[in-house]
Enzyme design. Structure first.
Site, short mmCIF file in Angstrom:
data_model
loop_
_atom_site.label_atom_id
_atom_site.label_comp_id
_atom_site.label_asym_id
_atom_site.label_seq_id
_atom_site.Cartn_x
_atom_site.Cartn_y
_atom_site.Cartn_z
N SER A 63 40.01 -2.73 6.79
CA SER A 63 38.28 -3.07 7.25
C SER A 63 38.55 -4.79 7.01
CB SER A 63 36.86 -2.49 7.11
OG SER A 63 36.91 -2.51 5.48
N HIS A 114 40.63 6.54 6.20
CA HIS A 114 39.61 5.65 5.08
C HIS A 114 38.28 5.24 5.73
CE1 HIS A 114 38.52 1.05 4.07
NE2 HIS A 114 38.54 0.63 5.23
N HIS A 130 43.71 7.57 -3.71
CA HIS A 130 44.20 6.20 -3.02
C HIS A 130 44.58 5.36 -2.99
CE1 HIS A 130 41.62 2.07 -3.09
NE2 HIS A 130 40.79 2.50 -2.39
N ARG A 151 33.29 3.63 -7.82
CA ARG A 151 32.04 3.96 -6.75
C ARG A 151 31.98 5.22 -6.63
NH1 ARG A 151 34.70 0.90 -1.76
NH2 ARG A 151 36.15 2.69 -2.84
N ASP A 174 34.20 8.80 -1.29
CA ASP A 174 33.62 9.21 0.45
C ASP A 174 33.74 10.80 -0.78
OD1 ASP A 174 33.84 6.89 2.16
OD2 ASP A 174 36.39 7.27 1.88
N1 HAX Z 1 45.16 15.02 0.09
C1 HAX Z 1 46.20 15.18 0.49
N2 HAX Z 1 47.17 14.36 0.20
C2 HAX Z 1 47.72 13.13 -0.93
C3 HAX Z 1 46.39 13.04 -0.63
C4 HAX Z 1 45.23 13.72 -0.45
N3 HAX Z 1 43.90 13.25 -0.36
N4 HAX Z 1 46.28 11.39 -0.96
C5 HAX Z 1 47.70 11.26 -0.38
N5 HAX Z 1 47.98 12.24 -0.13
C6 HAX Z 1 49.69 12.35 0.25
C7 HAX Z 1 50.04 11.33 1.29
O1 HAX Z 1 49.89 11.91 2.24
C8 HAX Z 1 51.39 10.77 0.89
O2 HAX Z 1 51.93 12.16 1.81
P1 HAX Z 1 53.75 11.69 2.62
O3 HAX Z 1 54.59 11.43 1.94
O4 HAX Z 1 53.92 13.66 2.53
O5 HAX Z 1 53.38 11.09 3.14
C9 HAX Z 1 51.61 11.32 -0.20
O6 HAX Z 1 51.00 11.73 -1.19
C10 HAX Z 1 51.79 9.95 -1.14
O7 HAX Z 1 50.65 9.47 -1.16
P2 HAX Z 1 49.77 8.15 -1.95
O8 HAX Z 1 51.13 6.99 -2.27
O9 HAX Z 1 49.24 8.76 -3.02
O10 HAX Z 1 48.91 7.69 -0.90
P3 HAX Z 1 48.52 6.49 0.72
O11 HAX Z 1 48.73 4.73 -0.26
O12 HAX Z 1 49.96 6.84 1.07
O13 HAX Z 1 47.49 6.64 0.25
C11 HAX Z 1 45.09 7.24 1.20
C12 HAX Z 1 46.24 6.06 0.53
C13 HAX Z 1 43.62 6.83 0.43
C14 HAX Z 1 44.96 7.65 2.70
C15 HAX Z 1 45.53 9.41 0.62
O14 HAX Z 1 45.59 9.31 -0.21
C16 HAX Z 1 43.93 9.91 1.65
O15 HAX Z 1 44.94 10.13 2.89
N6 HAX Z 1 43.67 10.40 0.57
C17 HAX Z 1 42.10 11.08 1.78
C18 HAX Z 1 41.54 10.63 2.59
C19 HAX Z 1 40.67 9.81 1.80
O16 HAX Z 1 39.62 10.22 1.73
N7 HAX Z 1 40.50 8.08 2.63
C20 HAX Z 1 39.60 7.46 2.23
C21 HAX Z 1 39.70 6.23 0.98
C22 HAX Z 1 38.97 5.46 0.44
C23 HAX Z 1 38.76 4.26 1.46
O17 HAX Z 1 39.20 3.84 1.86
N8 HAX Z 1 37.45 4.55 1.79
O18 HAX Z 1 36.99 4.21 2.64
#
Ligand code: HAX
Length: 438
Positions: free
Chosen positions: A240, A270, A317, A326, A372
């Site tokens: 964002s 996000h 994250h 947070r 979240d």
């Molecule tokens: N559950 C399952 N798998 C997860 C995971 C979770 N909570 N977090 C990461 N992974 C997976 C990723 O999908 C990725 O899988 P692939 O290699 O198969 O593609 C792998 O683990 C490596 O990912 P990473 O490097 O640890 O994480 P990223 O930086 O790519 O992504 C995210 C960060 C926040 C998007 C990710 O942890 C996620 O999808 N979390 C769940 C959704 C969530 O809670 N989002 C909110 C984040 C906070 C925010 O921005 N709030 O506004």
């Protein structure tokens, strides 16, 4: 000129000259190097922009102008009945200084004065199907306010680029001032049969927001202040913030830029994660017949989620490598106000169970909860149960951070953003070259 505007000008404009001189003399200094993996994986860890308002440390969490969340909960002026005032963090992000009670009062009064939403914004909202997702409504309403942009009007007249910050200041103040009214309007039209509640000018920004949503409980007002304070900013690279900054770099005004940022916030990886967390917890409870599940059952459900190729919302994250402060701030609020709440207990059990399971996959870089994972259950406790609305609450708060940064961008004269991009064919050639040179 009002005193806040003058304070901002006195802080920001000298820094613009300083930065220009710094780049002229030291612009050649190398800051780091990066890998092919980083380019393919969302540029994580690559320094690509300057954001003055906050800095995220992977181990420690966010610092706003150098202050951590626990420090700010002590140092920011509190609202009546408790909760740090979002007006205070706005002042801090804008000026770099902690506000006095009087500074906060002045921001509160300025926002109350500027809070009138043009009628056509409500007309636009009323024209949408009631079932339109609240984030779609929110983004459209912000875009509809673009008719009011002081910056766009000044640019059309031919404003000197050194003065860009001035109409941008007006737009940023006006836009933030109006967001609670717009968000409350969306909530009441979507979930409360369009029965709206007039603002109460005697209340501070956060308490008035809770009031217009329909919550006059002191606990909810203090939760709202805390919520609006902790979601405000998370340095510049999150979707964002980056989207707002990128769109703004083309000199699109505050309304175009914020609407773009909110479209990014609406993604489930996000800002939408907060609604996904609640949906996922409800599904978990339903899966076990609607009762409080045991830790073993929670483990089983988390493993099932992963096996289904889904993410566990609220965990992980892109930058953080520890529990999000947070999350902790909200956990402490819950412990003080609702220790026996069933959903609060489930969130606590998830904290005990999920990190170990995610860690055992060996691929998730951060197994700890983010902001979240906690926010929804606190809102449900006070009766704000319509979880599709939760990301709008984050949006109202996040606007403070991203718009303050946008104002700094204009004051510092940052140019249009235009990183290079390559094709995978180009990447393959780099691999061949590296192999040939090995
Ligand atoms: N559950 C399952 N798998 C997860 C995971 C979770 N909570 N977090 C990461 N992974 C997976 C990723 O999908 C990725 O899988 P692939 O290699 O198969 O593609 C792998 O683990 C490596 O990912 P990473 O490097 O640890 O994480 P990223 O930086 O790519 O992504 C995210 C960060 C926040 C998007 C990710 O942890 C996620 O999808 N979390 C769940 C959704 C969530 O809670 N989002 C909110 C984040 C906070 C925010 O921005 N709030 O506004």
């Amino acid at each position: 000129m009002d005193s806040l505007k003058e304070t901002f000008a006195q802080t920001a404009l000298p820094l613009a000259d300083e930065i220009k001189a710094m780049i002229k003399e030291n612009g050649h200094i190398v800051l780091g190097s990066y890998t092919m993996e980083q380019v393919y994986h969302g540029m994580k860890g690559m320094i690509g922009m300057v954001t003055e308002t906050s800095k995220l440390d992977p181990e420690e969490g966010i610092r706003f102008r150098g202050y951590s969340i626990p420090e700010l909960r002590e140092k920011l002026p509190q609202g009546p009945g408790g909760g740090p005032m979002p007006e205070g963090i706005f002042y801090l992000l804008l000026t770099g200084n902690l506000p006095s009670e009087l500074d906060v009062k002045e921001v509160s009064n300025a926002w109350a004065r500027r809070s009138q939403v043009p009628k056509h914004v409500f007309d636009l909202l009323d024209s949408l199907p009631v079932g339109t997702h609240p984030m779609t409504q929110f983004s459209l309403a912000i875009l509809a306010m673009q008719t009011e942009s002081n910056f766009a009007a000044a640019y059309r007249k031919g404003i000197n680029k050194k003065q860009y910050w001035d109409p941008m200041f007006e737009d940023v103040m006006n836009c933030i001032a109006r967001l609670p009214r717009i968000a409350a309007y969306i909530y009441r039209r979507t979930y409360k049969n369009g029965v709206h509640i007039e603002p109460d000018p005697k209340l501070d920004w956060g308490a008035n927001f809770a009031h217009m949503l329909g919550f006059d409980d002191d606990g909810m007002k203090s939760l709202m202040r805390l919520y609006l304070t902790i979601h405000v900013d998370h340095e510049g690279g999150n979707v964002s913030a980056h989207a707002t900054h990128l769109v703004g770099s083309a000199l699109s005004d505050a309304y175009y830029s914020l609407s773009a940022g909110m479209n990014g916030l609406a993604g489930p990886l996000h800002g939408l994660a907060n609604q996904e967390v609640v949906r996922w917890i409800y599904d978990l409870r339903d899966y076990y017949g609607g009762r409080l599940p045991s830790k073993e059952e929670i483990s089983e459900y988390v493993k099932k989620t992963l096996a289904d190729g889904r993410v566990v919302p609220g965990y992980g994250h892109a930058v953080l490598r520890k529990t999000d402060p947070r999350y902790i701030a909200q956990m402490e609020f819950g412990l003080a106000h609702m220790p026996d709440d069933e959903l609060f207990k489930i969130v606590g059990m998830l904290y005990e169970v999920v990190p170990g399971i995610l860690e055992a996959t060996g691929k998730i870089k951060n197994p700890w909860p983010n902001v979240d994972a906690h926010s929804g259950v606190l809102l449900i406790h006070y009766g704000l149960t319509e979880y599709d609305f939760y990301t709008v609450l984050v949006g109202v708060s996040r606007a403070i951070g991203v718009l303050t940064s946008l104002l700094w961008d204009r004051a510092l004269g940052h140019p249009i953003e235009r990183p290079g991009s390559v094709t995978s064919e180009w990447m393959k050639k780099q691999v061949d070259k590296a192999k040939a040179n090995a």
